[in-house]
Design an enzyme around this catalytic site. Structure first.
Site, PDB file in Angstrom:
ATOM      1  N   GLY A  14       0.793  -1.219   0.000  1.00 29.12           N
ATOM      2  CA  GLY A  14       0.000   0.000   0.000  1.00 29.12           C
ATOM      3  C   GLY A  14       0.828   1.274   0.000  1.00 29.12           C
ATOM      4  O   GLY A  14       0.357   2.319   0.442  1.00 29.12           O
ATOM      5  N   ARG A  65     -12.759 -16.505 -11.531  1.00 27.90           N
ATOM      6  CA  ARG A  65     -12.366 -15.091 -11.658  1.00 27.90           C
ATOM      7  C   ARG A  65     -13.567 -14.193 -11.904  1.00 27.90           C
ATOM      8  O   ARG A  65     -13.693 -13.112 -11.339  1.00 27.90           O
ATOM      9  CB  ARG A  65     -11.420 -14.939 -12.859  1.00 27.90           C
ATOM     10  CG  ARG A  65      -9.989 -14.938 -12.496  1.00 27.90           C
ATOM     11  CD  ARG A  65      -9.107 -14.674 -13.705  1.00 27.90           C
ATOM     12  NE  ARG A  65      -7.866 -15.380 -13.528  1.00 27.90           N
ATOM     13  CZ  ARG A  65      -6.896 -15.006 -12.692  1.00 27.90           C
ATOM     14  NH1 ARG A  65      -7.010 -13.911 -11.988  1.00 27.90           N
ATOM     15  NH2 ARG A  65      -5.801 -15.718 -12.566  1.00 27.90           N
ATOM     16  N   ILE A  92      -5.677 -10.497 -12.027  1.00 24.00           N
ATOM     17  CA  ILE A  92      -5.984 -10.266 -13.431  1.00 24.00           C
ATOM     18  C   ILE A  92      -7.493 -10.091 -13.524  1.00 24.00           C
ATOM     19  O   ILE A  92      -8.251 -10.898 -12.965  1.00 24.00           O
ATOM     20  CB  ILE A  92      -5.524 -11.454 -14.297  1.00 24.00           C
ATOM     21  CG1 ILE A  92      -4.004 -11.563 -14.228  1.00 24.00           C
ATOM     22  CG2 ILE A  92      -5.994 -11.294 -15.729  1.00 24.00           C
ATOM     23  CD1 ILE A  92      -3.448 -12.826 -14.869  1.00 24.00           C
ATOM     24  N   LEU A  93      -7.931  -9.038 -14.188  1.00 21.76           N
ATOM     25  CA  LEU A  93      -9.363  -8.735 -14.244  1.00 21.76           C
ATOM     26  C   LEU A  93      -9.961  -9.195 -15.570  1.00 21.76           C
ATOM     27  O   LEU A  93      -9.322  -9.090 -16.622  1.00 21.76           O
ATOM     28  CB  LEU A  93      -9.561  -7.232 -14.055  1.00 21.76           C
ATOM     29  CG  LEU A  93      -9.171  -6.749 -12.651  1.00 21.76           C
ATOM     30  CD1 LEU A  93      -8.954  -5.246 -12.640  1.00 21.76           C
ATOM     31  CD2 LEU A  93     -10.228  -7.156 -11.626  1.00 21.76           C
ATOM     32  N   HIS A 107       2.604   0.252 -13.376  1.00 19.70           N
ATOM     33  CA  HIS A 107       3.405  -0.956 -13.558  1.00 19.70           C
ATOM     34  C   HIS A 107       4.887  -0.579 -13.568  1.00 19.70           C
ATOM     35  O   HIS A 107       5.292   0.363 -14.247  1.00 19.70           O
ATOM     36  CB  HIS A 107       3.029  -1.646 -14.874  1.00 19.70           C
ATOM     37  CG  HIS A 107       3.687  -2.974 -15.031  1.00 19.70           C
ATOM     38  ND1 HIS A 107       3.297  -4.081 -14.325  1.00 19.70           N
ATOM     39  CD2 HIS A 107       4.748  -3.358 -15.791  1.00 19.70           C
ATOM     40  CE1 HIS A 107       4.077  -5.095 -14.635  1.00 19.70           C
ATOM     41  NE2 HIS A 107       4.959  -4.687 -15.522  1.00 19.70           N
ATOM     42  N   GLU A 171       7.313   6.123  -9.082  1.00 20.65           N
ATOM     43  CA  GLU A 171       5.883   5.779  -8.966  1.00 20.65           C
ATOM     44  C   GLU A 171       5.139   6.829  -8.153  1.00 20.65           C
ATOM     45  O   GLU A 171       4.039   7.246  -8.526  1.00 20.65           O
ATOM     46  CB  GLU A 171       5.720   4.404  -8.304  1.00 20.65           C
ATOM     47  CG  GLU A 171       6.128   3.260  -9.209  1.00 20.65           C
ATOM     48  CD  GLU A 171       5.710   1.897  -8.686  1.00 20.65           C
ATOM     49  OE1 GLU A 171       5.737   0.952  -9.491  1.00 20.65           O
ATOM     50  OE2 GLU A 171       5.370   1.754  -7.496  1.00 20.65           O
TER      51      GLU A 171
HETATM   52  C1  GRF Z   1       4.265  -1.250  -7.370  1.00 19.75           C
HETATM   53  O1  GRF Z   1       5.581  -1.456  -7.786  1.00 19.75           O
HETATM   54  C2  GRF Z   1       3.346  -1.176  -8.559  1.00 19.75           C
HETATM   55  O2  GRF Z   1       3.943  -0.650  -9.693  1.00 19.75           O
HETATM   56  C3  GRF Z   1       2.998  -2.629  -8.794  1.00 19.75           C
HETATM   57  O3  GRF Z   1       2.905  -3.182  -7.502  1.00 19.75           O
HETATM   58  C4  GRF Z   1       3.713  -2.457  -6.602  1.00 19.75           C
HETATM   59  C5  GRF Z   1       2.848  -2.065  -5.444  1.00 19.75           C
HETATM   60  O4  GRF Z   1       3.558  -1.500  -4.386  1.00 19.75           O
HETATM   61  N1  GRF Z   1       1.813  -2.757  -9.610  1.00 19.75           N
HETATM   62  P1  GRF Z   1       2.743  -0.786  -3.209  1.00 19.75           P
HETATM   63  O5  GRF Z   1       1.778  -1.812  -2.618  1.00 19.75           O
HETATM   64  O6  GRF Z   1       2.029   0.399  -3.757  1.00 19.75           O
HETATM   65  O7  GRF Z   1       3.774  -0.398  -2.181  1.00 19.75           O
END
Ligand code: GRF
Length: 185
Positions: A14, A65, A92-93, A107, A171
Site C-alpha cells: 500500500g 475469476r 488479473i481482471l 506498472h 511511482e
Molecule cells: C508497485 O511497484 C506497482 O507498480 C505494482 O505493484 C507495486 C505495489 O507496491 N503494480 P505498493 O503496494 O504500492 O507499495
C-alpha cells in the site's frame, strides 16, 4: 464542478495507496473507499489511519475469476466513482470488471516490456541500459491497456536496492499526475 470520486484497489504494502491519499485526498479527489482482496494487506491500516474506509473482498471465497469480478463490480457501482485506481492490485481482471469500471494501473517497467508480477526483477536483470515505470488504462489483457505516461531512467551501475528505491520514487511522483490527467484535473 463537483469533486471526482475514486476508489483504490490494492493487495499488499500500500505504498502507492498511502502516497495517493496523502497527496490528493480530499482536496483534489475524494477517495471514497480502498478495496483489497487480501485480508492481511499491510495497506489496510495505512488507509484506515488516514481516514479511508477499507473493504476486504477475498478472491479465495470465489470459485471463478468472473464471480470475484462480479462481486467487485457490485461493491464499486454504488460508490458512484469516476475512476478506479489499481495500486498494486495483484489480480488479473476479466471483462466482467473491465467492461463496467474505468480503471488505471501503475506498472514498474517500460511497457510493453516485462509484463506481470516479476517486472522489477526482470527489468533489473535485463541487458537494457534503461528501465522505468508506466501508467496505463486497464483492459482484460494483463498490463496491456493504452499507456497514459512513462518515465524512464538509466540503470547502469545500480544495485538492486537502489533500483527498487528509484522505481518507488518515480511511482510516487508519476501516479498522482496520471490520475489527475485521466480525470482532466
Ligand atoms: C508497485 O511497484 C506497482 O507498480 C505494482 O505493484 C507495486 C505495489 O507496491 N503494480 P505498493 O503496494 O504500492 O507499495
Amino acid at each position: 464542478m463537483s469533486i471526482k470520486r475514486v476508489t483504490i484497489l490494492f493487495s499488499g504494502e500500500g505504498g502507492n495507496l498511502e502516497n495517493i491519499i496523502k497527496k490528493l485526498h480530499p482536496h483534489t479527489i475524494e477517495i471514497v473507499a480502498a478495496i483489497t482482496n487480501n485480508p492481511l494487506a499491510n495497506g489496510i491500516p495505512k488507509a484506515q489511519k488516514l481516514g479511508i474506509e477499507t473493504i476486504v473482498i477475498d478472491h479465495r471465497d470465489f470459485k471463478k475469476r468472473e464471480e470475484f469480478d462480479q462481486a467487485l463490480v457490485k461493491i464499486i457501482t454504488p460508490l458512484n466513482i469516476d475512476l478506479a485506481i489499481l495500486a498494486g492490485f495483484m489480480r488479473i481482471l476479466t471483462p466482467v470488471f473491465t467492461d463496467n469500471i474505468k480503471a488505471i494501473n501503475i506498472h514498474p517497467s517500460l511497457l510493453p516490456l516485462f509484463k506481470g508480477a516479476h517486472a522489477i526483477e526482470e527489468s533489473f536483470n535485463s541487458n537494457m541500459k534503461v528501465a522505468g515505470v508506466s501508467t496505463h488504462l486497464v483492459n482484460s489483457q494483463l498490463d496491456s491497456g493504452d499507456i497514459i505516461d512513462q518515465v524512464c531512467f538509466n540503470k547502469e551501475d545500480m544495485d538492486f536496492q537502489t533500483f527498487k528505491n528509484k522505481i518507488t520514487q518515480i511511482e510516487h511522483e508519476l501516479f498522482p499526475k496520471s490520475i489527475k490527467k485521466v480525470l482532466l484535473l
